[in-house]
Every structure is written in C-alpha cells, then in structure tokens.
Design a protein around this motif. Structure first.
Motif, short mmCIF file in Angstrom:
data_model
loop_
_atom_site.label_atom_id
_atom_site.label_comp_id
_atom_site.label_asym_id
_atom_site.label_seq_id
_atom_site.Cartn_x
_atom_site.Cartn_y
_atom_site.Cartn_z
N SER A 1 133.98 60.39 61.70
CA SER A 1 133.75 58.97 61.99
C SER A 1 134.68 58.51 63.10
CB SER A 1 133.92 58.13 60.73
OG SER A 1 135.19 58.32 60.17
N SER B 1 138.35 60.06 62.15
CA SER B 1 138.58 60.65 60.83
C SER B 1 137.65 61.84 60.64
CB SER B 1 138.31 59.64 59.72
OG SER B 1 139.24 58.59 59.77
N LYS C 1 140.76 55.60 66.75
CA LYS C 1 140.85 56.24 65.44
C LYS C 1 139.66 57.17 65.22
CE LYS C 1 141.06 55.11 60.56
NZ LYS C 1 141.02 54.01 59.59
N MET D 1 140.99 65.15 54.16
CA MET D 1 140.72 64.16 55.20
C MET D 1 141.91 64.04 56.13
SD MET D 1 139.22 60.32 55.04
CE MET D 1 140.61 59.24 54.92
N LEU D 2 141.61 64.09 57.40
CA LEU D 2 142.62 63.89 58.43
C LEU D 2 142.17 62.72 59.29
CD1 LEU D 2 144.50 66.58 60.34
CD2 LEU D 2 143.60 64.63 61.58
N THR D 3 143.08 61.76 59.49
CA THR D 3 142.78 60.56 60.28
C THR D 3 143.87 60.38 61.32
OG1 THR D 3 141.75 59.53 58.35
CG2 THR D 3 142.36 58.07 60.16
N THR D 4 143.47 60.12 62.55
CA THR D 4 144.46 59.88 63.59
C THR D 4 145.23 58.60 63.30
OG1 THR D 4 142.86 58.74 64.98
CG2 THR D 4 143.19 61.09 65.40
N TYR E 1 136.48 64.22 57.46
CA TYR E 1 136.52 64.34 56.00
C TYR E 1 135.66 65.53 55.59
CZ TYR E 1 135.81 63.13 51.08
OH TYR E 1 135.76 63.17 49.71
N TYR F 1 149.03 61.83 62.78
CA TYR F 1 147.87 61.78 61.90
C TYR F 1 148.31 61.66 60.44
CZ TYR F 1 148.95 66.79 61.55
OH TYR F 1 149.59 67.98 61.38
N ASN F 2 147.38 61.25 59.62
CA ASN F 2 147.60 61.16 58.18
C ASN F 2 146.65 62.13 57.49
OD1 ASN F 2 149.47 58.97 58.33
ND2 ASN F 2 147.75 57.61 58.71
N TYR G 1 129.30 57.30 62.57
CA TYR G 1 129.69 58.57 61.98
C TYR G 1 128.49 59.50 61.88
CZ TYR G 1 127.69 57.13 57.48
OH TYR G 1 126.84 56.72 56.48
N ASP H 1 136.11 54.99 65.60
CA ASP H 1 136.25 53.56 65.83
C ASP H 1 135.60 53.15 67.15
OD1 ASP H 1 137.53 52.84 63.54
OD2 ASP H 1 139.47 52.42 64.46
#
Length: 164
Positions: free
Chosen positions: A84, A67, A65, A55-58, A69, A45-46, A132, A86
C-alpha cells in the motif's frame, strides 16, 4: 537545493519501482524479512510481526509512506503480499510495473482483479481508491482457472478471491 530535490525525486522513483519486481509468495518468513529489510536498509522503518504475518512500513520523511504486509501459512510460506502507498502516482507506477511482468502473463478478470498464467497460481487484487494491491497464491485446478478467466466463479473457491 534544486539539485537535492531532483535526486530525492529520482531516488523515490527508483525505490518505489523495486516493489513491482519482487514477489514474496512462496518464500519463507525469514526470506521475506531479509528481502524487506535489505530493500529498506537505507531508510527508517517500523516492523510488526506475528507467527503468521510480517509488516514493514516506511517511517522516513524523505519518501512517501509505503507498507508491505505478508501473511504466511502454517508451514511458514508466504501466501499473500499487500503493498500500500500514500502516494497515488507511486501506487500507479508500481501496479503498472507489476502488471507489465511478462513472465506472469496477467489477464484481467472481473472486480478489479488479474490472474497470472496458470503455472504461477497468482491472483492480483487492486484497489485504486485506497492505493494498494494484493498478491495471493491460489490453489486451483486448471478447470477452475479457466472458469475464472471466463468470469464464471465457482463457490468452492470463491473465498480465496477476497481481500484478506
């Protein structure tokens, strides 16, 4: 190979279900970060953060994906949470899970929104097209709450009902 795909689909479904069960509203930034990192611990993750957001996003190719936030007030408490996706079916499944939470007693209000029972002070704003939903803390009195339920928005708190 089929067995691997089955477990991948099963894992992805279980992973996505966890979002609809956790509400970070009211939690501190450090508590929110611990929860998010813990839930994503087996995935790449980022993370992006500022003084007032996290914010953490796979970034893992094994799942769609996702996210999360969160925004925080000056005291450091989470006041909004946006999730949110994908994947359309992942979004639908997670939103349904959130709306099925009996302790929140969600009531639909106009313009793709739901209002929790008064004691929880939560507003859910969803967007089908962009996959989302947002949970927001709304600080309103009981009379304002009743007006929202009946569709009579008050200008004084209308900005709190937008997607920010």
């Amino acid at each position: 190979m089929r067995c691997f795909l089955f477990f991948l689909i099963l894992f992805t479904g279980l992973f996505v279900n966890s979002f609809g069960q956790t509400i970070l509203i009211g939690k501190s930034k450090s508590s929110a970060a611990v929860w998010l990192k813990g839930d994503f611990r087996k995935l790449k993750y980022n993370i992006a953060q500022t003084d007032t957001s996290y914010m953490l996003t796979t970034a893992d190719s094994s799942i769609s994906k996702v996210s999360v936030y969160c925004t925080f007030n000056k005291k450091g408490d989470c006041i909004s949470q946006k999730i949110s996706f994908d994947c359309d079916s992942c979004y639908q499944k997670d939103l349904k899970l959130m709306l099925s939470r009996k302790n929140l007693e969600w009531s639909p209000i106009p313009s793709e929104k739901y209002l929790s029972k008064y004691a929880k002070h939560l507003l859910l704003i969803y967007n089908e097209k962009n996959r989302y939903y947002i949970l927001k803390f709304i600080d309103i009195n009981e009379a304002e709450y009743e007006r929202l339920l009946t569709g009579k928005h008050l200008p004084a708190f209308a900005p709190a009902l937008t997607e920010r």
